[in-house]
Design an enzyme around this catalytic site. Structure first.
Site, PDB file in Angstrom:
ATOM      1  N   ASN A  43       2.103   3.261 -10.225  1.00 54.04           N
ATOM      2  CA  ASN A  43       2.183   4.107  -8.765  1.00 54.04           C
ATOM      3  C   ASN A  43       2.733   5.613  -9.225  1.00 54.04           C
ATOM      4  O   ASN A  43       3.509   5.645  -9.940  1.00 54.04           O
ATOM      5  CB  ASN A  43       3.389   3.334  -8.132  1.00 54.04           C
ATOM      6  N   HIS A  54      -1.334   4.363  -5.832  1.00 54.28           N
ATOM      7  CA  HIS A  54      -0.643   3.016  -5.998  1.00 54.28           C
ATOM      8  C   HIS A  54      -0.985   2.648  -7.638  1.00 54.28           C
ATOM      9  O   HIS A  54      -1.887   3.207  -8.161  1.00 54.28           O
ATOM     10  CB  HIS A  54      -1.067   1.882  -5.005  1.00 54.28           C
ATOM     11  N   GLU A  56      -2.640  -0.196  -8.648  1.00 53.45           N
ATOM     12  CA  GLU A  56      -3.712  -0.460  -8.929  1.00 53.45           C
ATOM     13  C   GLU A  56      -4.879   0.532  -8.544  1.00 53.45           C
ATOM     14  O   GLU A  56      -5.727   0.748  -9.441  1.00 53.45           O
ATOM     15  CB  GLU A  56      -4.234  -1.750  -7.777  1.00 53.45           C
ATOM     16  N   SER A  81       2.240  -8.012  -5.521  1.00 57.24           N
ATOM     17  CA  SER A  81       1.057  -8.442  -4.410  1.00 57.24           C
ATOM     18  C   SER A  81       0.496  -7.159  -4.135  1.00 57.24           C
ATOM     19  O   SER A  81       1.216  -6.201  -3.487  1.00 57.24           O
ATOM     20  CB  SER A  81       1.692  -9.244  -3.464  1.00 57.24           C
ATOM     21  N   CYS A  83      -1.000  -4.458  -1.789  1.00 53.90           N
ATOM     22  CA  CYS A  83      -0.947  -3.952  -0.298  1.00 53.90           C
ATOM     23  C   CYS A  83      -2.415  -3.784   0.069  1.00 53.90           C
ATOM     24  O   CYS A  83      -3.468  -4.117  -0.620  1.00 53.90           O
ATOM     25  CB  CYS A  83      -0.317  -2.543  -0.203  1.00 53.90           C
ATOM     26  N   CYS A  86      -5.039  -1.457  -1.651  1.00 50.26           N
ATOM     27  CA  CYS A  86      -5.388  -1.989  -3.117  1.00 50.26           C
ATOM     28  C   CYS A  86      -6.331  -3.095  -2.934  1.00 50.26           C
ATOM     29  O   CYS A  86      -7.183  -3.380  -3.826  1.00 50.26           O
ATOM     30  CB  CYS A  86      -4.075  -2.142  -3.985  1.00 50.26           C
TER      31      CYS A  86
HETATM   32 ZN   LIG Z   1      -1.313  -0.761  -3.154  1.00 48.89          ZN
END
Ligand SMILES: [Zn+2]
Length: 151
Positions: A43, A54, A56, A81, A83, A86
């Site tokens: 991130n 982010h 990912e 986890s 968002c 992503c």
């Molecule tokens: Zn994300």
């Protein structure tokens, strides 16, 4: 020998820690293809003043342009986890497998990923939980900004 899920997660955890060490949000990711780390990322909301980097998405950006045939063999590894943004990127590129460090501090789009046929593995990793818990306690406003919540 193929990397275990935990071994793959370690690459994402290292990225999360590197990001935090620079004052960023501690979420990291790795893109694994054919048992090799193709790219990693973390991130960069704070570092780049970015709305979209982010863990990912930064990892996907670092991987650069790839043909669909590569994404189709990839695993996205993320410390947290994913968002909605992503989750959408994972679905867009038809990445078939996602390894998640933890989903107890934030529960993202896992149910939707599964409904679209993605193999989702949650490792409930203590280090990932601790990392996010410490961060959220220290910087609640920054965390809410990252997940699109008002204070
Ligand atoms: Zn994300």
């Amino acid at each position: 020998m193929a990397l275990t899920d935990s071994e793959q997660l370690a690459f994402a955890v290292a990225e999360a820690k590197a990001g935090r060490a620079k004052g960023g949000i501690p979420i990291g990711a790795a893109l694994i293809v054919d048992g090799e780390v193709l790219a990693t990322g973390h991130n960069q909301r704070v570092q780049l003043g970015s709305a979209i980097h982010h863990g990912e998405t930064n990892c996907l950006e670092n991987a650069g342009r790839l043909p669909a045939s590569v994404y189709e063999r990839a695993t996205m590894v993320t410390t947290l986890s994913p968002c909605d943004m992503c989750t959408g990127a994972i679905l867009l590129y038809k990445i078939p497998r996602v390894i998640i460090g933890e989903n107890s501090t934030f529960y993202g789009g896992e149910d939707y990923l599964r409904s679209r046929g993605v193999d989702v593995v949650v490792l409930d990793d203590d280090e990932c939980i601790q990392m996010m818990s410490d961060f959220i306690a220290a910087e609640p406003a920054l965390w809410n900004e990252d997940i699109g919540e008002s204070d």
